[in-house]
Scaffold this motif. Structure first.
Motif, PDB file in Angstrom:
ATOM      1  N   TYR A 107     -14.704  -3.252  -8.773  1.00  0.00           N
ATOM      2  CA  TYR A 107     -13.376  -3.647  -8.323  1.00  0.00           C
ATOM      3  C   TYR A 107     -12.953  -2.720  -7.188  1.00  0.00           C
ATOM      4  O   TYR A 107     -13.199  -1.507  -7.250  1.00  0.00           O
ATOM      5  CB  TYR A 107     -12.349  -3.525  -9.448  1.00  0.00           C
ATOM      6  CG  TYR A 107     -12.515  -4.494 -10.580  1.00  0.00           C
ATOM      7  CD1 TYR A 107     -11.856  -5.718 -10.578  1.00  0.00           C
ATOM      8  CD2 TYR A 107     -13.325  -4.179 -11.674  1.00  0.00           C
ATOM      9  CE1 TYR A 107     -11.990  -6.605 -11.633  1.00  0.00           C
ATOM     10  CE2 TYR A 107     -13.473  -5.065 -12.730  1.00  0.00           C
ATOM     11  CZ  TYR A 107     -12.798  -6.280 -12.707  1.00  0.00           C
ATOM     12  OH  TYR A 107     -12.937  -7.158 -13.758  1.00  0.00           O
ATOM     13  N   ALA A 108     -12.285  -3.290  -6.184  1.00  0.00           N
ATOM     14  CA  ALA A 108     -11.783  -2.485  -5.076  1.00  0.00           C
ATOM     15  C   ALA A 108     -10.397  -2.977  -4.672  1.00  0.00           C
ATOM     16  O   ALA A 108     -10.176  -4.177  -4.533  1.00  0.00           O
ATOM     17  CB  ALA A 108     -12.734  -2.556  -3.883  1.00  0.00           C
ATOM     18  N   TYR A 109      -9.492  -2.024  -4.493  1.00  0.00           N
ATOM     19  CA  TYR A 109      -8.138  -2.331  -4.021  1.00  0.00           C
ATOM     20  C   TYR A 109      -7.784  -1.321  -2.931  1.00  0.00           C
ATOM     21  O   TYR A 109      -7.757  -0.117  -3.189  1.00  0.00           O
ATOM     22  CB  TYR A 109      -7.122  -2.270  -5.165  1.00  0.00           C
ATOM     23  CG  TYR A 109      -7.250  -3.426  -6.118  1.00  0.00           C
ATOM     24  CD1 TYR A 109      -6.539  -4.605  -5.929  1.00  0.00           C
ATOM     25  CD2 TYR A 109      -8.125  -3.335  -7.209  1.00  0.00           C
ATOM     26  CE1 TYR A 109      -6.680  -5.669  -6.799  1.00  0.00           C
ATOM     27  CE2 TYR A 109      -8.268  -4.402  -8.085  1.00  0.00           C
ATOM     28  CZ  TYR A 109      -7.541  -5.565  -7.868  1.00  0.00           C
ATOM     29  OH  TYR A 109      -7.691  -6.626  -8.734  1.00  0.00           O
ATOM     30  N   HIS A 110      -7.499  -1.836  -1.755  1.00  0.00           N
ATOM     31  CA  HIS A 110      -7.245  -0.972  -0.611  1.00  0.00           C
ATOM     32  C   HIS A 110      -5.741  -0.770  -0.411  1.00  0.00           C
ATOM     33  O   HIS A 110      -5.138   0.076  -1.055  1.00  0.00           O
ATOM     34  CB  HIS A 110      -7.935  -1.556   0.633  1.00  0.00           C
ATOM     35  CG  HIS A 110      -7.862  -0.673   1.820  1.00  0.00           C
ATOM     36  ND1 HIS A 110      -7.425  -1.115   3.049  1.00  0.00           N
ATOM     37  CD2 HIS A 110      -8.141   0.647   1.971  1.00  0.00           C
ATOM     38  CE1 HIS A 110      -7.459  -0.105   3.910  1.00  0.00           C
ATOM     39  NE2 HIS A 110      -7.888   0.974   3.282  1.00  0.00           N
ATOM     40  N   LEU A 111      -5.093  -1.547   0.450  1.00  0.00           N
ATOM     41  CA  LEU A 111      -3.663  -1.361   0.696  1.00  0.00           C
ATOM     42  C   LEU A 111      -2.810  -1.515  -0.568  1.00  0.00           C
ATOM     43  O   LEU A 111      -1.824  -0.780  -0.724  1.00  0.00           O
ATOM     44  CB  LEU A 111      -3.181  -2.318   1.788  1.00  0.00           C
ATOM     45  CG  LEU A 111      -3.787  -2.111   3.178  1.00  0.00           C
ATOM     46  CD1 LEU A 111      -3.141  -3.071   4.185  1.00  0.00           C
ATOM     47  CD2 LEU A 111      -3.645  -0.664   3.644  1.00  0.00           C
ATOM     48  N   PRO A 112      -3.136  -2.427  -1.475  1.00  0.00           N
ATOM     49  CA  PRO A 112      -2.332  -2.511  -2.706  1.00  0.00           C
ATOM     50  C   PRO A 112      -2.333  -1.208  -3.509  1.00  0.00           C
ATOM     51  O   PRO A 112      -1.341  -0.876  -4.158  1.00  0.00           O
ATOM     52  CB  PRO A 112      -2.990  -3.642  -3.496  1.00  0.00           C
ATOM     53  CG  PRO A 112      -3.638  -4.494  -2.454  1.00  0.00           C
ATOM     54  CD  PRO A 112      -4.130  -3.529  -1.418  1.00  0.00           C
ATOM     55  N   LEU A 113      -3.443  -0.475  -3.449  1.00  0.00           N
ATOM     56  CA  LEU A 113      -3.516   0.792  -4.168  1.00  0.00           C
ATOM     57  C   LEU A 113      -2.776   1.895  -3.420  1.00  0.00           C
ATOM     58  O   LEU A 113      -2.245   2.821  -4.040  1.00  0.00           O
ATOM     59  CB  LEU A 113      -4.977   1.192  -4.388  1.00  0.00           C
ATOM     60  CG  LEU A 113      -5.240   2.421  -5.250  1.00  0.00           C
ATOM     61  CD1 LEU A 113      -4.584   2.284  -6.621  1.00  0.00           C
ATOM     62  CD2 LEU A 113      -6.724   2.662  -5.406  1.00  0.00           C
ATOM     63  N   ASP A 114      -2.699   1.804  -2.105  1.00  0.00           N
ATOM     64  CA  ASP A 114      -1.870   2.749  -1.354  1.00  0.00           C
ATOM     65  C   ASP A 114      -0.394   2.567  -1.688  1.00  0.00           C
ATOM     66  O   ASP A 114       0.355   3.531  -1.799  1.00  0.00           O
ATOM     67  CB  ASP A 114      -2.048   2.540   0.159  1.00  0.00           C
ATOM     68  CG  ASP A 114      -3.388   3.006   0.673  1.00  0.00           C
ATOM     69  OD1 ASP A 114      -3.864   4.054   0.211  1.00  0.00           O
ATOM     70  OD2 ASP A 114      -3.962   2.322   1.537  1.00  0.00           O
ATOM     71  N   ALA A 115       0.023   1.306  -1.834  1.00  0.00           N
ATOM     72  CA  ALA A 115       1.446   0.973  -1.798  1.00  0.00           C
ATOM     73  C   ALA A 115       2.161   0.943  -3.142  1.00  0.00           C
ATOM     74  O   ALA A 115       3.394   0.939  -3.166  1.00  0.00           O
ATOM     75  CB  ALA A 115       1.617  -0.391  -1.123  1.00  0.00           C
ATOM     76  N   HIS A 116       1.444   0.895  -4.256  1.00  0.00           N
ATOM     77  CA  HIS A 116       2.116   0.723  -5.542  1.00  0.00           C
ATOM     78  C   HIS A 116       3.185   1.793  -5.730  1.00  0.00           C
ATOM     79  O   HIS A 116       2.952   2.996  -5.535  1.00  0.00           O
ATOM     80  CB  HIS A 116       1.106   0.787  -6.687  1.00  0.00           C
ATOM     81  CG  HIS A 116       1.668   0.338  -7.998  1.00  0.00           C
ATOM     82  ND1 HIS A 116       2.403   1.182  -8.822  1.00  0.00           N
ATOM     83  CD2 HIS A 116       1.627  -0.856  -8.628  1.00  0.00           C
ATOM     84  CE1 HIS A 116       2.759   0.530  -9.909  1.00  0.00           C
ATOM     85  NE2 HIS A 116       2.309  -0.718  -9.816  1.00  0.00           N
ATOM     86  N   ALA A 117       4.367   1.364  -6.132  1.00  0.00           N
ATOM     87  CA  ALA A 117       5.538   2.241  -6.149  1.00  0.00           C
ATOM     88  C   ALA A 117       5.435   3.398  -7.141  1.00  0.00           C
ATOM     89  O   ALA A 117       6.105   4.427  -6.981  1.00  0.00           O
ATOM     90  CB  ALA A 117       6.795   1.428  -6.464  1.00  0.00           C
ATOM     91  N   GLU A 118       4.599   3.270  -8.154  1.00  0.00           N
ATOM     92  CA  GLU A 118       4.455   4.334  -9.152  1.00  0.00           C
ATOM     93  C   GLU A 118       3.058   4.925  -9.179  1.00  0.00           C
ATOM     94  O   GLU A 118       2.897   6.151  -9.246  1.00  0.00           O
ATOM     95  CB  GLU A 118       4.782   3.776 -10.544  1.00  0.00           C
ATOM     96  CG  GLU A 118       4.611   4.784 -11.668  1.00  0.00           C
ATOM     97  CD  GLU A 118       4.702   4.151 -13.049  1.00  0.00           C
ATOM     98  OE1 GLU A 118       4.460   4.876 -14.034  1.00  0.00           O
ATOM     99  OE2 GLU A 118       4.998   2.932 -13.144  1.00  0.00           O
TER     100      GLU A 118
END
Length: 264
Positions: A107-118
């Motif tokens: 699994y890979a998450y790029h911008l979504p992993l940068d941006a998560h509020a918590e």
């Protein structure tokens, strides 16, 4: 190479489809225009009991996950990016061969992993450095509002750089600006040096990111806003750990973070 393991003792695990759905709900990749596919990039076992997290899907991380008997790997930097050579040769063949031979999900998450509020990289770095983000829209800047900005008090950019070194265990590169006291800190992890002008416009006294390119040193000297580059890898080690721990707590998978050192 260092590793951190959660205390969860998992015997049953979770279906791959449930893990995939939970990650999609948690990180909401549809909200972002990204540089590559987010989510399940390589399909492996249908049941996931052990999850390894890391920054990049390198061969070293994949081999470490196999040694740890992982059923799935979660990373920030995956295998596939927009515009890359689509042939399965060289390093791509080696990485895919290992994953497929051992039936390991990737699994890979790029911008979504940068941006998560918590749980995201920016949130985790801000918490680690003691930066209190401004509320609402005022707390964001830059393309897709990925940058964070908030309050933190330091006598100088040099004092903040020393704090960064202590908290990240890495000596950052500092361009000091005009020597002002630091009250407003803007940050965006990874290769976000292109956000510097937006951080200046947002009123920052200093901008923290992973990398620096040639123009940013001149901007810092001419605009007076300090620039701290703490390493792409070093700035992005914390979000994936936080997400992995959340999955361990909620789904009962066993979680282990593996840090593959990287000078960049």
């Amino acid at each position: 190479m260092t590793a951190k393991t959660s205390q969860v003792d998992s015997t049953h695990g979770v279906d791959r489809s449930e893990l995939t759905q939970r990650l999609q709900m948690l990180l909401q990749p549809a909200l972002f225009k990204d540089y590559g596919p987010n989510g399940l990039q390589v399909e492996g076992k249908s049941r996931v009991r052990r999850l390894v997290t890391g920054v990049t899907a390198s061969l070293a991380l994949i081999d470490a996950a196999i040694d740890a008997q992982a059923d799935a790997i979660l990373v920030h930097h995956g295998l596939f990016w927009r515009g890359q050579d689509g042939r399965v040769v060289g390093w791509m063949r080696q990485r895919l061969a290992r994953l497929l031979a051992h039936d390991v999900n990737l699994y890979a998450y790029h911008l979504p992993l940068d941006a998560h509020a918590e749980l995201g990289n920016n949130a985790q770095l801000a918490a680690r450095l003691g930066v209190k983000r401004w509320q609402g829209e005022a707390g964001s800047f830059g393309d897709q509002q990925l940058g964070w900005i908030g309050d933190a008090a330091f006598e100088s950019a040099a004092a903040l750089a020393s704090h960064v070194k202590e908290r990240l265990d890495r000596t950052p590169l500092l361009v000091e600006g005009d020597g002002r006291q630091i009250k407003t800190v803007a940050l965006c992890t990874g290769g976000a040096q292109g956000y510097f002008e937006s951080a200046i416009a947002a009123g920052a006294d200093v901008f923290i990111t992973g990398e620096i390119s040639e123009p940013q040193a001149h901007y810092a000297r001419e605009c007076g806003v300090a620039f701290i580059a703490c390493g792409h890898h070093a700035s992005e080690r914390y979000g994936v750990q936080a997400v992995g721990q959340r999955l361990a707590d909620e789904l009962g998978v066993q979680h282990q973070f593996v840090d593959i050192p990287n000078p960049a």
